[in-house]
Design an enzyme around this catalytic site. Structure first.
Site, mmCIF file in Angstrom:
data_model
loop_
_atom_site.group_PDB
_atom_site.id
_atom_site.type_symbol
_atom_site.label_atom_id
_atom_site.label_comp_id
_atom_site.label_asym_id
_atom_site.label_seq_id
_atom_site.Cartn_x
_atom_site.Cartn_y
_atom_site.Cartn_z
ATOM 1 N N TRP A 150 0.764 -1.122 0.177
ATOM 2 C CA TRP A 150 0.101 0.038 -0.178
ATOM 3 C C TRP A 150 0.760 1.158 0.049
ATOM 4 C CZ3 TRP A 150 2.000 2.162 4.282
ATOM 5 C CH2 TRP A 150 2.349 1.282 5.491
ATOM 6 N N ASN A 151 2.087 1.141 0.425
ATOM 7 C CA ASN A 151 2.934 2.441 0.648
ATOM 8 C C ASN A 151 3.091 3.160 -0.634
ATOM 9 O OD1 ASN A 151 4.748 0.483 -0.134
ATOM 10 N ND2 ASN A 151 6.433 1.459 1.127
ATOM 11 N N LYS A 174 -2.828 -8.590 -7.537
ATOM 12 C CA LYS A 174 -3.594 -8.464 -6.372
ATOM 13 C C LYS A 174 -3.117 -7.088 -5.281
ATOM 14 C CE LYS A 174 -5.252 -10.820 -2.096
ATOM 15 N NZ LYS A 174 -4.959 -9.586 -1.051
ATOM 16 N N PRO A 175 -3.949 -6.037 -5.618
ATOM 17 C CA PRO A 175 -3.430 -4.820 -4.895
ATOM 18 C C PRO A 175 -3.641 -5.162 -3.297
ATOM 19 C CG PRO A 175 -4.969 -4.503 -6.833
ATOM 20 C CD PRO A 175 -4.992 -5.518 -6.373
ATOM 21 N N GLY A 225 6.445 -6.958 0.174
ATOM 22 C CA GLY A 225 5.697 -6.916 1.444
ATOM 23 C C GLY A 225 6.621 -7.372 2.442
ATOM 24 N N GLU A 247 10.486 -8.695 -2.814
ATOM 25 C CA GLU A 247 11.030 -7.701 -2.346
ATOM 26 C C GLU A 247 10.539 -7.305 -1.175
ATOM 27 O OE1 GLU A 247 11.899 -4.486 -1.024
ATOM 28 O OE2 GLU A 247 10.559 -3.645 -2.596
ATOM 29 N N LEU A 248 11.285 -7.466 -0.158
ATOM 30 C CA LEU A 248 10.695 -7.628 1.233
ATOM 31 C C LEU A 248 11.535 -6.330 2.188
ATOM 32 C CD1 LEU A 248 11.421 -11.217 1.941
ATOM 33 C CD2 LEU A 248 9.270 -10.147 1.043
ATOM 34 N N CYS A 281 10.316 0.616 2.618
ATOM 35 C CA CYS A 281 10.990 -0.418 2.985
ATOM 36 C C CYS A 281 12.461 -0.138 3.022
ATOM 37 C CB CYS A 281 10.716 -1.572 1.817
ATOM 38 S SG CYS A 281 11.247 -1.018 -0.015
ATOM 39 N N GLU A 382 12.358 -3.932 12.102
ATOM 40 C CA GLU A 382 11.884 -2.806 10.815
ATOM 41 C C GLU A 382 10.716 -2.142 11.551
ATOM 42 O OE1 GLU A 382 10.792 -2.548 6.408
ATOM 43 O OE2 GLU A 382 10.082 -4.361 7.383
#
Length: 483
Positions: A150-151, A174-175, A225, A247-248, A281, A382
């Site tokens: 969402w960011n 899938k948003p 996410g 991508e975390l 992130c 984080e």
């Protein structure tokens, strides 16, 4: 403002469902931004099947035609940018200026850069001798499942859609349920440019996500996410040996060297920390400062952050917006509260622009934390919010060891008046990306830097030729010459 309604998009048709979820403005929770259809596992099957059927012909579409369609998609995004920016800011809480920049620079560049790279990337590689020749060709994978957060929903969506489609794949996106409207709106308009089924959009809860990642016709999952969700996706993908791209999160260190000019670096470091209210992130999550500069750095950082004006994303006076959702808001509050049981000192800063609306949104003042130990929770986690710890160090060897003492490895930065010295230290950091005297990509960096992390910060990369390679398979052909 009127409340919009977002449906599923399958085979270029809008599909309504029995249930719709509310999307509320995180800076004004009393406002419903829109209603979004909640799909089912059956809808996932329909979307993936449509994507698979489309793939059978889309993969044969000449490269120049795929490039032309993506150029049209970039033009469409440019045309829609202003309206999309308002919609996204209302659903995810980010400052309107930030969202506009996301769309007009990053999201559009993600498409244009991909098209430009494609001109040479897909060229056949051939070698030969008297006995044979070998051709190494790049082929599409099939149906891609793209799951975005969402960011920064539009740029992160385009970083999946553009390379997937240019390579000849089809994609089901899938948003995030916390910011589904902007991405869904533009994908619907983009999909109309392409053959039916090339782009599909699905919404729903965890069962919908699982149905998407486990579907046998999905050949690759690209997920941006959190690590916990990625672990579930990886387990789901394992049964069918699907390829994954993750991508975390990150716990990016910023290392200030003893020759740094604090008046110059403090504003840049603060920008790297508090962009999107810390909800990035690869935001700076911890700052390492030489012992003898510690007090001075702390004072200058607090002075700078005190100038922030906290308000709604559409308030033109605001320089700092709310957090996106209740879960993250509560997590950051609890994390800060636990610091009171330690020797750390927490300073809350900034001015509330709309104090009467403060309880009607997920607002937090940015906080600077000093006198923390290297192993404290605030340093090792984080936080994904506006709380930044300062850690003192004595030697370069010590700071490199502390910076690397984490399972995260997304970004990092080194700050020094001597670029060569900073570069030497940068090469010792365990990260997918390191920035020198900045924290983030320049336009040149965005075009060429592979974006992604090491250790538990991800698998694979986005952007550049390396990012394009995530969406292809290699097909080698060896012809034996007759004698």
């Amino acid at each position: 403002m009127s409340v919009g309604r977002i449906h599923l998009l399958i085979n270029n048709e809008e599909i309504s469902t029995e249930n719709y979820m509310e999307v509320r403005d995180p800076g004004r929770l009393s406002d419903v931004v829109g209603l979004v259809a909640k799909g089912s596992t059956q809808h996932v099957g329909m979307a993936v099947e449509a994507a698979h059927q489309a793939f059978l012909s889309w993969r044969k579409t000449p490269l120049h035609e795929r490039m032309a369609l993506l150029k049209q998609a970039a033009s469409l995004l440019e045309k829609e940018a202003s309206d999309l920016a308002v919609m996204v800011s209302r659903e995810n809480g980010m400052l309107l200026s930030t969202t506009k920049l996301e769309i007009t620079h990053l999201a559009i560049s993600a498409i244009k850069n991909t098209v430009e790279l494609a001109q040479t990337f897909f060229q056949e590689t051939r070698v030969e001798d008297a006995q044979s020749w070998v051709s190494v060709e790049k082929r599409p994978i099939g149906v891609i499942a793209g799951i975005v957060p969402w960011n920064a929903p539009l740029v992160l969506t385009m970083q999946k859609v553009a390379p997937a489609l240019i390579a000849g794949n089809t994609i089901v996106i899938k948003p995030s349920p916390f910011a589904p409207m902007g991405a869904s709106t533009v994908l619907k308009k983009m999909a109309a440019l392409f053959p039916p089924g090339v782009i599909s959009v699905i919404h729903g809860d965890a069962d919908v996500g699982k149905a998407l990642t486990t579907h046998p016709l999905v050949r690759k999952v690209s997920f941006t996410g959190g690590g916990r969700t990625a672990a579930h996706v990886m387990r789901d993908a394992a049964d069918a040996l699907k390829s994954v791209h993750f991508e975390l999160g990150g716990n990016d260190p910023a290392i200030v060297l003893d020759d740094a000019n604090l008046d110059e670096v403090v504003p840049k470091i603060a920008a790297g920390v508090f962009r999107r209210s810390g909800q990035v992130c690869f935001a700076i999550k911890r700052i390492y400062v030489p012992q003898y500069l510690y007090d001075s750095f702390h004072a200058k950082l607090c002075e700078y952050v005190e100038s922030f004006k906290i308000g709604h994303g559409l308030n033109e006076q605001a320089t700092f917006g709310p957090l996106n959702n209740k879960q993250q808001y509560q997590y950051v509050q609890d994390l800060t509260a636990r610091l009171k049981n330690s020797q750390a000192t927490v300073t809350h800063l900034g001015t509330k622009l709309e104090p009467d609306n403060w309880e009607n949104g997920y607002y937090l003042q940015p906080a600077v934390v000093r006198d923390v130990e290297p192993g404290q929770e605030i340093v090792t986690c984080e936080q994904f919010g506006p709380v930044i710890p300062l850690i003192s160090y004595r030697t370069e060897e010590e700071v490199v060891e502390m910076a690397n003492q984490t399972e995260y490895g997304l970004g990092s930065s080194v700050w020094s008046a001597d670029p060569d010295r900073a570069l030497r230290l940068a090469r010792d950091l365990e990260a997918g990306m390191t920035f020198v005297n900045g924290h983030g990509q320049t336009p040149l960096g965005y075009r060429h830097m592979p974006f992604g992390g090491v250790k538990q910060s991800g698998i694979g990369r986005e952007n550049g030729e390396v990012g394009l390679a995530e969406y292809i398979e290699y097909h080698a052909i060896n012809l034996h010459r007759t004698t």
